[in-house]
Motif scaffolding. Structure first.
Motif, PDB file in Angstrom:
ATOM      1  N   ALA A 180       0.828  -1.207   0.000  1.00 19.70           N
ATOM      2  CA  ALA A 180       0.000   0.000   0.000  1.00 19.70           C
ATOM      3  C   ALA A 180       0.861   1.256   0.000  1.00 19.70           C
ATOM      4  O   ALA A 180       0.565   2.223  -0.719  1.00 19.70           O
ATOM      5  CB  ALA A 180      -0.938  -0.009   1.205  1.00 19.70           C
ATOM      6  N   LEU A 181       1.929   1.246   0.799  1.00 13.66           N
ATOM      7  CA  LEU A 181       2.814   2.415   0.836  1.00 13.66           C
ATOM      8  C   LEU A 181       3.488   2.613  -0.519  1.00 13.66           C
ATOM      9  O   LEU A 181       3.609   3.750  -1.007  1.00 13.66           O
ATOM     10  CB  LEU A 181       3.861   2.247   1.935  1.00 13.66           C
ATOM     11  CG  LEU A 181       4.866   3.395   2.087  1.00 13.66           C
ATOM     12  CD1 LEU A 181       4.163   4.721   2.341  1.00 13.66           C
ATOM     13  CD2 LEU A 181       5.862   3.093   3.222  1.00 13.66           C
ATOM     14  N   ARG A 182       3.918   1.521  -1.146  1.00 15.90           N
ATOM     15  CA  ARG A 182       4.499   1.618  -2.486  1.00 15.90           C
ATOM     16  C   ARG A 182       3.480   2.204  -3.467  1.00 15.90           C
ATOM     17  O   ARG A 182       3.820   3.034  -4.320  1.00 15.90           O
ATOM     18  CB  ARG A 182       4.948   0.232  -2.968  1.00 15.90           C
ATOM     19  CG  ARG A 182       5.591   0.237  -4.342  1.00 15.90           C
ATOM     20  CD  ARG A 182       6.054  -1.158  -4.737  1.00 15.90           C
ATOM     21  NE  ARG A 182       4.946  -2.097  -4.854  1.00 15.90           N
ATOM     22  CZ  ARG A 182       5.083  -3.399  -5.062  1.00 15.90           C
ATOM     23  NH1 ARG A 182       6.300  -3.935  -5.180  1.00 15.90           N
ATOM     24  NH2 ARG A 182       4.030  -4.197  -5.150  1.00 15.90           N
ATOM     25  N   ALA A 183       2.233   1.815  -3.332  1.00 14.33           N
ATOM     26  CA  ALA A 183       1.177   2.355  -4.199  1.00 14.33           C
ATOM     27  C   ALA A 183       0.965   3.836  -3.961  1.00 14.33           C
ATOM     28  O   ALA A 183       0.640   4.585  -4.891  1.00 14.33           O
ATOM     29  CB  ALA A 183      -0.125   1.590  -3.975  1.00 14.33           C
ATOM     30  N   ILE A 184       1.157   4.289  -2.726  1.00 15.06           N
ATOM     31  CA  ILE A 184       1.029   5.720  -2.423  1.00 15.06           C
ATOM     32  C   ILE A 184       2.162   6.495  -3.083  1.00 15.06           C
ATOM     33  O   ILE A 184       1.943   7.572  -3.659  1.00 15.06           O
ATOM     34  CB  ILE A 184       0.995   5.948  -0.901  1.00 15.06           C
ATOM     35  CG1 ILE A 184      -0.298   5.376  -0.337  1.00 15.06           C
ATOM     36  CG2 ILE A 184       1.128   7.425  -0.559  1.00 15.06           C
ATOM     37  CD1 ILE A 184      -0.356   5.342   1.190  1.00 15.06           C
ATOM     38  N   TYR A 185       3.375   5.960  -3.013  1.00 19.12           N
ATOM     39  CA  TYR A 185       4.474   6.591  -3.747  1.00 19.12           C
ATOM     40  C   TYR A 185       4.129   6.658  -5.232  1.00 19.12           C
ATOM     41  O   TYR A 185       4.391   7.674  -5.905  1.00 19.12           O
ATOM     42  CB  TYR A 185       5.771   5.803  -3.559  1.00 19.12           C
ATOM     43  CG  TYR A 185       6.459   6.004  -2.222  1.00 19.12           C
ATOM     44  CD1 TYR A 185       6.904   7.265  -1.822  1.00 19.12           C
ATOM     45  CD2 TYR A 185       6.687   4.935  -1.352  1.00 19.12           C
ATOM     46  CE1 TYR A 185       7.549   7.450  -0.610  1.00 19.12           C
ATOM     47  CE2 TYR A 185       7.333   5.112  -0.138  1.00 19.12           C
ATOM     48  CZ  TYR A 185       7.756   6.378   0.234  1.00 19.12           C
ATOM     49  OH  TYR A 185       8.394   6.559   1.439  1.00 19.12           O
ATOM     50  N   TYR A 186       3.553   5.585  -5.758  1.00 17.00           N
ATOM     51  CA  TYR A 186       3.188   5.566  -7.172  1.00 17.00           C
ATOM     52  C   TYR A 186       2.024   6.507  -7.474  1.00 17.00           C
ATOM     53  O   TYR A 186       1.936   7.041  -8.596  1.00 17.00           O
ATOM     54  CB  TYR A 186       2.861   4.143  -7.635  1.00 17.00           C
ATOM     55  CG  TYR A 186       4.022   3.499  -8.333  1.00 17.00           C
ATOM     56  CD1 TYR A 186       4.423   3.937  -9.596  1.00 17.00           C
ATOM     57  CD2 TYR A 186       4.745   2.475  -7.738  1.00 17.00           C
ATOM     58  CE1 TYR A 186       5.509   3.371 -10.240  1.00 17.00           C
ATOM     59  CE2 TYR A 186       5.833   1.893  -8.374  1.00 17.00           C
ATOM     60  CZ  TYR A 186       6.204   2.352  -9.630  1.00 17.00           C
ATOM     61  OH  TYR A 186       7.291   1.798 -10.262  1.00 17.00           O
ATOM     62  N   TYR A 187       1.139   6.718  -6.511  1.00 13.59           N
ATOM     63  CA  TYR A 187       0.059   7.692  -6.716  1.00 13.59           C
ATOM     64  C   TYR A 187       0.648   9.081  -6.960  1.00 13.59           C
ATOM     65  O   TYR A 187       0.211   9.809  -7.860  1.00 13.59           O
ATOM     66  CB  TYR A 187      -0.878   7.711  -5.506  1.00 13.59           C
ATOM     67  CG  TYR A 187      -1.710   8.967  -5.422  1.00 13.59           C
ATOM     68  CD1 TYR A 187      -2.739   9.208  -6.334  1.00 13.59           C
ATOM     69  CD2 TYR A 187      -1.434   9.939  -4.463  1.00 13.59           C
ATOM     70  CE1 TYR A 187      -3.478  10.377  -6.284  1.00 13.59           C
ATOM     71  CE2 TYR A 187      -2.176  11.108  -4.409  1.00 13.59           C
ATOM     72  CZ  TYR A 187      -3.193  11.313  -5.323  1.00 13.59           C
ATOM     73  OH  TYR A 187      -3.904  12.485  -5.281  1.00 13.59           O
TER      74      TYR A 187
END
Length: 290
Positions: free
Chosen positions: A116-123
């Motif tokens: 999820a944190l990686r996805a936030i960076y990607y967001y």
């Protein structure tokens, strides 16, 4: 050997899992650096401006180009934000790899938190840059990396967040302060869906409303009685914060906003141990909106 950390003497308990995944969060300290992620996001908006005063803050016209949305790939903000965000992605990939090697069911919540944190960076990468490489392997050959379409990055972020959601904690307390919980995931999904039409060409208003309601419905958050209380030094008790970066003078530096924004003479006003930089300012229209 007490001088080495290996799978045999670490990654044995929840406390050690949490300690290990902390490295994925420390990259966030660069969010408020100079120029950092906040710089490219806000100085390019109608909120902030960095005026040139005498010889100060011209920096080759970088800040002016940023505010006028005329920056190029050589400007510090473009590379600075890229480095912060892909640094976070890289650390998440490394930790996900290490956690997966343990083959331990107890790591499932932590793996989901890292995804999820990686996805936030990607967001953030999706929002700022658009077409970026989707990298999920820690040991990938750099020569094989290619760009992905913005719509594909959008789909990746949505999938990673929604798949991680059930296994991430729903708790909202001292143990989750500054960490990803279900509220953080749903808030990120809300923002993702609000801009879905820009990212993909298809609006997702119903999904945005549902994700926002998932956060509102928890009852975990409310507006502070005094708006300024969100900005005091000891603000960790704010009922408005959903996802915070807990900076610390000694252990978690990088929050330079006070130095960037205060006037030189503010050193005496606030009895500071440093002289502020007299730089970032708000625009008159935005200031008057308050």
């Amino acid at each position: 050997l007490f001088s080495e950390v290996t799978a045999d003497n670490f990654f044995q308990s929840d406390d050690e899992f949490i300690s290990a995944l902390g490295a994925a969060y420390t990259t966030l300290y660069g969010m408020y650096g100079t120029p950092g992620v906040i710089g490219i996001q806000e100085i390019s908006s109608r909120h902030l401006v960095v005026p040139t005063r005498g010889q100060d803050w011209d920096d080759g016209g970088h800040w002016r180009r940023l505010h006028q949305q005329e920056w190029n790939s050589e400007d510090p903000a473009a590379g600075g934000a890229w480095g912060v965000l892909f640094g976070g992605v890289s650390t998440c990939n490394r930790l996900i790899f290490q956690f997966e090697q343990l083959n331990n069911p107890s790591t499932t919540p932590f793996l989901s938190e890292l995804r999820a944190l990686r996805a936030i960076y990607y967001y953030w990468l999706l929002d700022i840059y658009g077409n970026v490489p989707i990298i999920t392997s820690f040991d990938i050959d750099p020569s094989t990396i290619t760009q992905s379409q913005r719509s594909a990055v959008y789909s990746f972020v949505e999938t990673e967040l929604t798949e991680s959601l059930p296994d991430v904690t729903s708790a909202k307390d001292g143990t989750t302060y500054g960490r990803v919980n279900q509220d953080v995931i749903n808030t990120t999904l809300t923002k993702l869906y609000l801009n879905a039409e820009v990212y993909t060409g298809t609006a997702q208003w119903a999904k945005a409303a549902a994700a926002a309601q998932a956060v509102i419905g928890t009852g975990n958050y409310s507006l502070q009685g005094n708006y300024r209380d969100n900005f005091v030094t000891a603000n960790e008790g704010s009922t408005e914060f959903i996802f915070a970066i807990p900076y610390d003078k000694v252990f978690a530096g990088g929050f330079v906003t006070p130095a960037q924004t205060l006037h030189y003479a503010s050193q005496a006003t606030y009895n500071l141990t440093f002289q502020p930089w007299n730089g970032w300012s708000t625009l008159e229209d935005f200031y008057n909106s308050y």
